[in-house]
Design an enzyme around this catalytic site. Structure first.
Site, PDB file in Angstrom:
ATOM      1  N   PRO A   2       0.827  -1.210   0.000  1.00 30.31           N
ATOM      2  CA  PRO A   2       0.000   0.000   0.000  1.00 30.31           C
ATOM      3  C   PRO A   2       0.862   1.262   0.000  1.00 30.31           C
ATOM      4  CG  PRO A   2      -0.100  -1.086   2.127  1.00 30.31           C
ATOM      5  CD  PRO A   2       0.666  -1.985   1.230  1.00 30.31           C
ATOM      6  N   GLU A   3       0.412   2.285  -0.686  1.00 28.62           N
ATOM      7  CA  GLU A   3       1.101   3.569  -0.681  1.00 28.62           C
ATOM      8  C   GLU A   3       0.253   4.558   0.122  1.00 28.62           C
ATOM      9  OE1 GLU A   3       2.676   4.607  -4.576  1.00 28.62           O
ATOM     10  OE2 GLU A   3       2.890   2.494  -5.083  1.00 28.62           O
ATOM     11  N   HIS A 118      -3.276 -16.240   9.337  1.00 30.29           N
ATOM     12  CA  HIS A 118      -2.407 -15.060   9.328  1.00 30.29           C
ATOM     13  C   HIS A 118      -2.881 -13.968  10.298  1.00 30.29           C
ATOM     14  CE1 HIS A 118      -0.639 -16.981   5.929  1.00 30.29           C
ATOM     15  NE2 HIS A 118      -1.728 -16.878   5.207  1.00 30.29           N
ATOM     16  N   ARG A 136       3.633 -12.434   5.573  1.00 34.67           N
ATOM     17  CA  ARG A 136       5.091 -12.527   5.631  1.00 34.67           C
ATOM     18  C   ARG A 136       5.690 -11.967   6.921  1.00 34.67           C
ATOM     19  NH1 ARG A 136       6.939 -10.338  -0.058  1.00 34.67           N
ATOM     20  NH2 ARG A 136       8.956 -11.159   0.580  1.00 34.67           N
TER      21      ARG A 136
END
Ligand SMILES: [Zn+2]
Length: 299
Positions: A2-3, A118, A136
């Protein structure tokens, strides 16, 4: 990843659903996510205990943002600093299933049932549940029992200005770029002059400004600096307004999706025709990232 526009949309969504809610309990299954930041992190059970005990019973009173960091402000001056990094996502689900907010890394369809494998940090709130999922596990949520401890860490010391702040001016931008030896795209992405531009918005801004991504940052003329400055502000504003760029299964409030992806002119379009001149867009690599540009329009 995401930015800025995606993180800002996530922030706006979270403000609408969690602010005012009390934290009834917290679960942390991967202590390293709350221990420290950096790649070589070691799980600290002391930090985990502090996180659990410090947050239980407190209220979310605000969610702020600096670059791509989220700052959760809690009652009693407590703070959580969160960064999604490569694969983090927050998902809020109301107990009555009427409201949900998802943001960050796209969620896999197979993992829409929550919690999933997750879901490493779970906040049980009065009216719903906030999940932090991270496949991750590069992201982090760091707890501070007061603002002073948080400020002492000086997390943002290497960050440049926010693109939409009043301090970010063409004059500042131009004089900072003059000091840089690197390629303009790499300089935009390193966050030291202006924050929030990742691969997507760097490529889109340079295309709109008609500047080749491999130009040396210090070589930009005053009028090029001005064009780039305007392009960055217009694109970031527009992307925030339409909900960011994340595609596929990324969703915002009430199941709407980020729509800026539809407006991309170069990102992800290598080999396609330039929307301005019809020439085939080219692909190169800058700072390790795929970079798309028009060899005719961008000089
Ligand atoms: Zn072109």
């Amino acid at each position: 990843m995401p930015e800025l526009p995606e993180v800002e949309n996530l922030r706006l969504g979270l403000v609408r659903v969690i602010v005012g809610q009390k934290i009834l309990g917290v679960t942390v299954t991967k202590p390293k996510l709350v221990s420290s930041k950096g790649t070589l992190r070691v799980a600290s059970h002391g930090k985990k205990d502090e996180f659990l005990k410090g947050l239980k019973g407190e209220y979310f009173i605000g969610v702020e943002r600096r670059a791509k960091n989220l700052i959760f402000v809690l009652s009693h001056g407590k703070i959580i600093l969160a960064h999604l990094k490569m694969s983090g996502q927050f998902v809020y689900q109301a107990s009555d299933n009427k409201k949900s907010v998802m943001g960050g890394h796209p969620i896999e369809l197979s993992e829409t049932k929550l919690p999933n494998k997750h879901s490493h940090i779970i906040f049980k709130l009065e009216h719903g549940t906030l999940y932090y999922n991270d496949t991750r596990m590069f992201g982090y949520l760091l707890y501070y029992k007061n603002a002073k401890l948080f400020e002492n860490e000086n997390h943002f010391k290497l960050l440049g200005l926010e693109p939409l702040s009043s301090k970010f001016s063409p004059k500042y931008f131009g004089s900072e770029l003059k000091k840089k030896k690197g390629k303009i795209k790499a300089v935009l992405m390193d966050q030291k002059i202006v924050t929030g531009l990742g691969n997507i918005y760097a490529d889109e801004s340079l295309f709109e400004a008609h500047i080749r991504p491999d130009r040396s940052a210090s070589s930009l003329s005053l009028s090029e600096v001005d064009r780039l400055y305007k392009a960055i502000i217009r694109i970031i504003r527009r992307a925030i307004k339409v909900g960011g760029s994340s595609v596929a299964t990324y969703r915002l409030l009430d199941d709407t999706r980020g729509n800026y992806a539809r407006e991309h002119k170069v990102y992800g379009k290598a080999g396609k025709k330039c929307v301005n001149c019809g020439k085939q867009l080219e692909k190169t690599t800058i700072a390790g990232r795929t970079t798309i540009f028009c060899p005719r329009c961008q000089k």
